[in-house]
Design a protein around this motif. Structure first.
Motif, PDB file in Angstrom:
ATOM      1  N   SER A 196       0.837  -1.208   0.000  1.00 60.29           N
ATOM      2  CA  SER A 196       0.000   0.000   0.000  1.00 60.29           C
ATOM      3  C   SER A 196       0.871   1.257   0.000  1.00 60.29           C
ATOM      4  N   ASP A 197       0.311   2.325  -0.534  1.00 60.14           N
ATOM      5  CA  ASP A 197       1.000   3.616  -0.528  1.00 60.14           C
ATOM      6  C   ASP A 197       1.255   4.085   0.903  1.00 60.14           C
ATOM      7  N   ASP A 225       4.874   4.911   2.401  1.00 61.51           N
ATOM      8  CA  ASP A 225       5.162   6.235   2.938  1.00 61.51           C
ATOM      9  C   ASP A 225       5.846   6.138   4.304  1.00 61.51           C
ATOM     10  N   THR A 234       8.200  -4.038  -5.085  1.00 64.60           N
ATOM     11  CA  THR A 234       8.718  -2.702  -4.788  1.00 64.60           C
ATOM     12  C   THR A 234      10.211  -2.793  -4.521  1.00 64.60           C
TER      13      THR A 234
END
Length: 176
Positions: free
Chosen positions: A22-23, A27, A81
């Motif tokens: 997830s973003d 973050d 990622t």
């Protein structure tokens, strides 16, 4: 999760599910990297590049396979990622960008563990892409920066559940 538990659970994950993280998790992981100690507080001497583009990850994989003459090499282990940590080289402190990158990567790895995400510290593939100016340009690095370390991140195919015993595995001498 408590820090010592995250340290005890963190491991080098070498098999990932294809789903993207997830973003929000990304973050916080990046903020953990930014909280790492950097020599002389020179945070402007470091740079992070997040790659979630599967085509670019495949190009990096193919370059590593070619460089290391291993057609089966999978340097990212299927992680969706990749965070490449780069640093500005400093003549007064040779290799300081590598030391700084190691601190940044470790902070991110522990943060990923806290989210139940797997991660693995990477270095070898960077030699391959650093030798290929075309691929190196794909990182869009600021002038004077070189890749120093990387972290692959994703959902592990096997959940992080094993808490290893924290014990002294490195020989230590104490001078008083």
């Amino acid at each position: 999760m408590e820090l010592m538990k995250a340290i005890a659970m963190r491991k080098s994950t070498r098999s990932y599910k294809p789903e993207q993280i997830s973003d929000e998790s990304l973050d916080i992981i990046l903020k953990a990297g930014c909280a790492a100690p950097v020599g002389m507080g020179a945070y402007n001497s470091m740079h992070m590049t997040v790659i979630q583009n599967s085509d670019l990850l495949e190009k990096f994989t193919n370059e590593a396979r070619k460089t290391f003459k291993n057609p089966n090499m999978n340097p990212f282990y299927g992680a969706p990622t990749l965070v490449v940590v780069s640093g500005k080289q400093n003549e007064k402190a040779p290799a300081v960008e590598v030391a700084n990158a190691a601190c940044i990567v470790e902070n991110m790895a522990l943060a990923a563990t806290d989210f139940g995400l797997g991660s693995v510290y990477l270095l070898g593939f960077l030699f391959a892409i650093s030798a290929n100016t075309e691929l190196l340009k794909k990182l869009n690095l600021p002038d004077g920066f070189v890749p120093a370390a990387a972290l692959a991140i994703g959902y592990p195919t096997e959940p992080l559940t094993k808490v290893k015993e924290l014990k002294q595995t490195i020989e230590v001498n104490v001078i008083k």
